[in-house]
Write a protein that holds these residues in place. Sequence first.
Motif, PDB file in Angstrom:
ATOM      1  N   UNK A   1    -108.879   6.256 -29.206  1.00  0.00           N
ATOM      2  CA  UNK A   1    -109.311   7.021 -28.135  1.00  0.00           C
ATOM      3  C   UNK A   1    -109.238   8.507 -28.339  1.00  0.00           C
ATOM      4  N   UNK A   2    -110.144   9.452 -28.036  1.00  0.00           N
ATOM      5  CA  UNK A   2    -110.049  10.938 -27.845  1.00  0.00           C
ATOM      6  C   UNK A   2    -109.739  11.260 -26.664  1.00  0.00           C
ATOM      7  N   UNK A   3    -108.760  11.844 -26.349  1.00  0.00           N
ATOM      8  CA  UNK A   3    -108.092  12.098 -24.939  1.00  0.00           C
ATOM      9  C   UNK A   3    -108.037  13.621 -24.831  1.00  0.00           C
ATOM     10  N   UNK A   4    -108.679  14.179 -24.018  1.00  0.00           N
ATOM     11  CA  UNK A   4    -108.540  15.693 -23.595  1.00  0.00           C
ATOM     12  C   UNK A   4    -107.927  15.810 -22.146  1.00  0.00           C
TER      13      UNK A   4
ATOM     14  N   UNK B   1    -104.063  -0.095 -27.910  1.00  0.00           N
ATOM     15  CA  UNK B   1    -103.855  -1.392 -28.145  1.00  0.00           C
ATOM     16  C   UNK B   1    -103.680  -2.098 -26.705  1.00  0.00           C
ATOM     17  N   UNK B   2    -104.762  -2.650 -26.195  1.00  0.00           N
ATOM     18  CA  UNK B   2    -104.899  -3.061 -24.694  1.00  0.00           C
ATOM     19  C   UNK B   2    -104.322  -4.683 -24.750  1.00  0.00           C
ATOM     20  N   UNK B   3    -103.845  -4.968 -23.687  1.00  0.00           N
ATOM     21  CA  UNK B   3    -103.075  -6.339 -23.734  1.00  0.00           C
ATOM     22  C   UNK B   3    -104.305  -7.584 -24.180  1.00  0.00           C
ATOM     23  N   UNK B   4    -105.426  -7.563 -24.109  1.00  0.00           N
ATOM     24  CA  UNK B   4    -106.337  -8.478 -24.284  1.00  0.00           C
ATOM     25  C   UNK B   4    -107.482  -8.059 -25.078  1.00  0.00           C
TER      26      UNK B   4
ATOM     27  N   UNK C   1    -112.938   0.652 -17.660  1.00  0.00           N
ATOM     28  CA  UNK C   1    -113.254  -0.278 -18.375  1.00  0.00           C
ATOM     29  C   UNK C   1    -112.737  -0.036 -20.026  1.00  0.00           C
ATOM     30  N   UNK C   2    -112.653   1.122 -20.405  1.00  0.00           N
ATOM     31  CA  UNK C   2    -112.140   1.384 -21.860  1.00  0.00           C
ATOM     32  C   UNK C   2    -110.710   1.026 -21.881  1.00  0.00           C
ATOM     33  N   UNK C   3    -109.972   1.136 -20.896  1.00  0.00           N
ATOM     34  CA  UNK C   3    -108.614   0.616 -20.944  1.00  0.00           C
ATOM     35  C   UNK C   3    -108.065  -0.530 -20.628  1.00  0.00           C
ATOM     36  N   UNK C   4    -109.389  -1.496 -20.277  1.00  0.00           N
ATOM     37  CA  UNK C   4    -109.174  -2.893 -19.650  1.00  0.00           C
ATOM     38  C   UNK C   4    -108.116  -2.850 -18.638  1.00  0.00           C
ATOM     39  N   UNK C   5    -108.370  -1.947 -17.570  1.00  0.00           N
ATOM     40  CA  UNK C   5    -107.228  -1.851 -16.610  1.00  0.00           C
ATOM     41  C   UNK C   5    -108.007  -2.315 -15.379  1.00  0.00           C
TER      42      UNK C   5
END
Length: 171
Positions: A126-129, A117-120, A69-73
């Motif tokens: 985003x904080x990535x660990x 920046x997702x496509x749509x 959901x976060x990545x719009x994947x």
Amino acid sequence: TDYIQKGSGSERYALLANRIDNAVKSRREAERAERQEELMRLTEIAGNTCGFELDTEAGEFTLTEGASRIFYAPEKENYDFEGGLQYFHPDDQEDIQQTVQRAVKTDERTQGTFRYQPPDGEQKLLDLTYIPTATDENTTTIRGSVHDVTDWKKREQELEEFETIIKALTD
């Protein structure tokens, strides 16, 4: 769930008891796994933090439902790391690769905040660990979390602006 062939002898009762015991244990384990998965989904929704797993050799990663959901994947099993990297800000892409490589080389937890920046969709922070996990002698898997800090950073910036205004008013 199982069957026992007809026959005589008391060993059949022990076999029946064993198979019943195994069937009950299997069912309880499946129910526990379902509860645990539901708990993870609820936690992801409430905390806006999600998980992923990256196979550093294959360059593929798997997302949890919340991370998708976060990545719009779209929902699928594996994603290409290089393909996903293109949706991050160009100035952040090399930093992300270095952060992952540092986690693999040092076998220590690394993290960073990056522009996505997702496509749509709108740009997100985003904080990535990244947490390295050795799966065998040759492969290192990175497990990690994704936390959308966009709103938090916006509120932090607004607060700083209000503090600046208040300080200026007292002058």
